[in-house]
Design a protein around this motif. Structure first.
Motif, PDB file in Angstrom:
ATOM      1  N   LYS A  52       0.845  -1.197   0.000  1.00 15.50           N
ATOM      2  CA  LYS A  52       0.000   0.000   0.000  1.00 15.50           C
ATOM      3  C   LYS A  52       0.883   1.250   0.000  1.00 15.50           C
ATOM      4  O   LYS A  52       0.622   2.211  -0.724  1.00 15.50           O
ATOM      5  N   ARG A  53       1.946   1.210   0.797  1.00 11.32           N
ATOM      6  CA  ARG A  53       2.872   2.350   0.853  1.00 11.32           C
ATOM      7  C   ARG A  53       3.686   2.479  -0.437  1.00 11.32           C
ATOM      8  O   ARG A  53       3.810   3.568  -1.006  1.00 11.32           O
ATOM      9  N   LEU A  54       4.215   1.369  -0.918  1.00 11.88           N
ATOM     10  CA  LEU A  54       5.060   1.402  -2.114  1.00 11.88           C
ATOM     11  C   LEU A  54       4.287   1.861  -3.356  1.00 11.88           C
ATOM     12  O   LEU A  54       4.814   2.597  -4.189  1.00 11.88           O
ATOM     13  N   LEU A  55       3.029   1.413  -3.477  1.00  2.45           N
ATOM     14  CA  LEU A  55       2.233   1.732  -4.663  1.00  2.45           C
ATOM     15  C   LEU A  55       1.442   3.026  -4.506  1.00  2.45           C
ATOM     16  O   LEU A  55       0.935   3.570  -5.493  1.00  2.45           O
ATOM     17  N   LYS A  95       3.068 -11.810 -13.302  1.00  4.32           N
ATOM     18  CA  LYS A  95       2.376 -10.552 -13.567  1.00  4.32           C
ATOM     19  C   LYS A  95       3.038  -9.365 -12.845  1.00  4.32           C
ATOM     20  O   LYS A  95       2.609  -8.220 -13.015  1.00  4.32           O
ATOM     21  N   ALA A  96       4.050  -9.623 -12.032  1.00  3.50           N
ATOM     22  CA  ALA A  96       4.606  -8.575 -11.173  1.00  3.50           C
ATOM     23  C   ALA A  96       5.095  -7.359 -11.949  1.00  3.50           C
ATOM     24  O   ALA A  96       4.832  -6.210 -11.571  1.00  3.50           O
ATOM     25  N   GLY A 121       2.286 -14.629  -4.682  1.00  2.00           N
ATOM     26  CA  GLY A 121       3.259 -14.734  -5.767  1.00  2.00           C
ATOM     27  C   GLY A 121       3.577 -13.376  -6.358  1.00  2.00           C
ATOM     28  O   GLY A 121       4.752 -13.005  -6.509  1.00  2.00           O
ATOM     29  N   ALA A 122       2.537 -12.621  -6.696  1.00  2.00           N
ATOM     30  CA  ALA A 122       2.733 -11.286  -7.275  1.00  2.00           C
ATOM     31  C   ALA A 122       3.243 -10.310  -6.232  1.00  2.00           C
ATOM     32  O   ALA A 122       4.131  -9.487  -6.508  1.00  2.00           O
ATOM     33  N   ALA A 123       2.689 -10.363  -5.015  1.00  2.00           N
ATOM     34  CA  ALA A 123       3.074  -9.421  -3.967  1.00  2.00           C
ATOM     35  C   ALA A 123       4.553  -9.547  -3.606  1.00  2.00           C
ATOM     36  O   ALA A 123       5.266  -8.530  -3.509  1.00  2.00           O
ATOM     37  N   ASP A 124       5.030 -10.764  -3.414  1.00  2.00           N
ATOM     38  CA  ASP A 124       6.446 -10.967  -3.059  1.00  2.00           C
ATOM     39  C   ASP A 124       7.363 -10.432  -4.148  1.00  2.00           C
ATOM     40  O   ASP A 124       8.379  -9.786  -3.872  1.00  2.00           O
ATOM     41  N   GLN A 125       6.992 -10.686  -5.408  1.00  2.00           N
ATOM     42  CA  GLN A 125       7.815 -10.231  -6.522  1.00  2.00           C
ATOM     43  C   GLN A 125       7.765  -8.713  -6.650  1.00  2.00           C
ATOM     44  O   GLN A 125       8.776  -8.074  -6.952  1.00  2.00           O
ATOM     45  N   LEU A 126       6.588  -8.117  -6.426  1.00  2.00           N
ATOM     46  CA  LEU A 126       6.455  -6.658  -6.480  1.00  2.00           C
ATOM     47  C   LEU A 126       7.313  -5.985  -5.415  1.00  2.00           C
ATOM     48  O   LEU A 126       7.989  -4.975  -5.693  1.00  2.00           O
ATOM     49  N   ILE A 127       7.277  -6.506  -4.209  1.00  2.00           N
ATOM     50  CA  ILE A 127       8.091  -5.941  -3.126  1.00  2.00           C
ATOM     51  C   ILE A 127       9.567  -6.075  -3.458  1.00  2.00           C
ATOM     52  O   ILE A 127      10.360  -5.141  -3.223  1.00  2.00           O
ATOM     53  N   LYS A 128       9.944  -7.199  -4.044  1.00  2.00           N
ATOM     54  CA  LYS A 128      11.341  -7.413  -4.443  1.00  2.00           C
ATOM     55  C   LYS A 128      11.766  -6.391  -5.504  1.00  2.00           C
ATOM     56  O   LYS A 128      12.845  -5.809  -5.421  1.00  2.00           O
ATOM     57  N   VAL A 129      10.890  -6.170  -6.495  1.00  2.00           N
ATOM     58  CA  VAL A 129      11.186  -5.200  -7.560  1.00  2.00           C
ATOM     59  C   VAL A 129      11.385  -3.805  -6.971  1.00  2.00           C
ATOM     60  O   VAL A 129      12.337  -3.094  -7.311  1.00  2.00           O
ATOM     61  N   HIS A 130      10.493  -3.400  -6.073  1.00  2.00           N
ATOM     62  CA  HIS A 130      10.589  -2.060  -5.481  1.00  2.00           C
ATOM     63  C   HIS A 130      11.789  -1.941  -4.574  1.00  2.00           C
ATOM     64  O   HIS A 130      12.418  -0.873  -4.502  1.00  2.00           O
TER      65      HIS A 130
END
Length: 346
Positions: free
Chosen positions: A101-104, A309-310, A331-340
């Motif tokens: 929520k914070r990152l996006l 989909k990340a 799956g998507a959340a972990d990858q999104l956090i990793k990308v950020h």
């Protein structure tokens, strides 16, 4: 130290046991009439483990087992509601929701267990979570627009059969993509309306149009009526696609595919293609919800999952409206956090 923490200090294995039992009960609730073998395959457990859990849950009055399979009883349904927050906290999903929520920079994030890329269970959880959010936020006389796609189509199956919210209207947010009618916005809008005793408006025109056809269609009264409804929508439910995959679903020409590659398109939504910075690099002529209409829509629900989909999600959320609610999976959340995290490091 409260009593629960004290119990976990003494029996740390109890946390894993509770989460597994909760997952079994939840899966039965999602898949009414499921059998032991199917449940074991879905959750990747042994049939012996599942048989043991079936016996225990039945003895507690939380499930009923018949020839048709297992179903969750009303006390079991209530237990699922009461345990959800605790299980999400223990699993770390609640913390991930706060982080994303914070990152996006968006209104809400809901994360379900699993990875939709390789788990049918995660796909069911994703649809169920979206259905619960939609039903909880509907109010009389609301207009809800829905796009098409596999993920959005599954949501209709998880909506309750209800007539308690009056004068609901569901509209197709776009024309048809591909040949599968069941996955098109028109069909999904009708299914939402059927479940919730509402009315619906369809948009039976191709998703993409030539310039002359587009100009002609915008003058049609039924198209103008749909555009007026989009201006009044309170909720928009949509998916987020990988740019190349969506272009192929639209049977895009080799020239268009080449253009998207050259422009480094990563994601697609509403007929717009975005690069990694969230910039629009290409759009198709389509009758439906337009990007500029999102800013004035009170609630936007984006539903998409799977680690693959990340990057598409990261691309789209570079410019997504702040009032967006993201419903995704681990799956998507972990990858999104990793990308950020990598982006912040550089």
């Amino acid at each position: 130290m409260d009593i629960l923490k004290a119990q976990l200090e003494l029996m740390p294995e109890w946390k894993d046991m509770l989460q597994q039992r909760y997952q079994i009960l939840y899966t039965i609730a999602l898949s009414k009439g499921i059998g032991r073998r199917t449940l074991a395959e879905t959750l990747q457990l042994s049939e012996r483990e599942v048989r043991k859990e079936f016996d225990l849950l039945r003895a507690q009055g939380l499930i009923l087992v018949s020839r048709e399979g297992a179903e969750v009883t009303p006390p079991g349904q209530q237990l699922l509601v009461e345990l959800k927050s605790l299980v999400d906290e223990w699993s770390g999903r609640h913390e991930k929701e706060t982080t994303l929520k914070r990152l996006l920079g968006i209104e809400e994030v809901h994360i379900v267990a699993g990875n939709s890329d390789d788990s049918e269970q995660a796909q069911l959880l994703l649809a169920d979570e979206a259905a619960k959010w939609i039903f909880a936020n509907l109010k009389p006389r609301m207009i809800t627009a829905v796009t098409g796609g596999t993920t959005i189509a599954k949501i209709a199956d998880h909506l309750p059969q209800s007539s308690k919210i009056e004068q609901l209207q569901f509209v197709a947010a776009r024309g048809g993509i591909g040949k599968d009618v069941q996955l098109q916005a028109n069909t999904i809008a009708a299914l939402f309306a059927e479940k919730l005793n509402g009315s619906y408006k369809t948009l039976y025109i191709p998703d993409r149009l030539s310039e002359s056809a587009y100009e002609a269609m915008t003058q049609e009264p039924f198209v103008q009526e749909m555009m007026a409804l989009y201006e009044q929508m309170s909720i928009l439910v949509h998916g987020i696609g990988d740019a190349t995959e969506m272009a192929r679903r639209r049977s895009s020409s080799s020239e268009e595919l080449k253009l998207l590659k050259e422009q480094q398109a990563v994601s697609e939504a509403f007929g717009y293609y975005f690069n990694a910075r969230g910039e629009v690099v290409h759009r198709i002529r389509t009758i439906g919800v337009q990007l500029e209409q999102l800013e004035q829509t009170p609630h936007i629900v984006a539903v998409a999952g799977g680690a693959q989909k990340a990057h598409a999600l990261d691309s789209y959320f570079q410019q997504a409206p702040k009032q967006t609610v993201l419903i995704t999976d681990e799956g998507a959340a972990d990858q999104l956090i990793k990308v950020h995290t990598l982006q912040e490091e550089f």
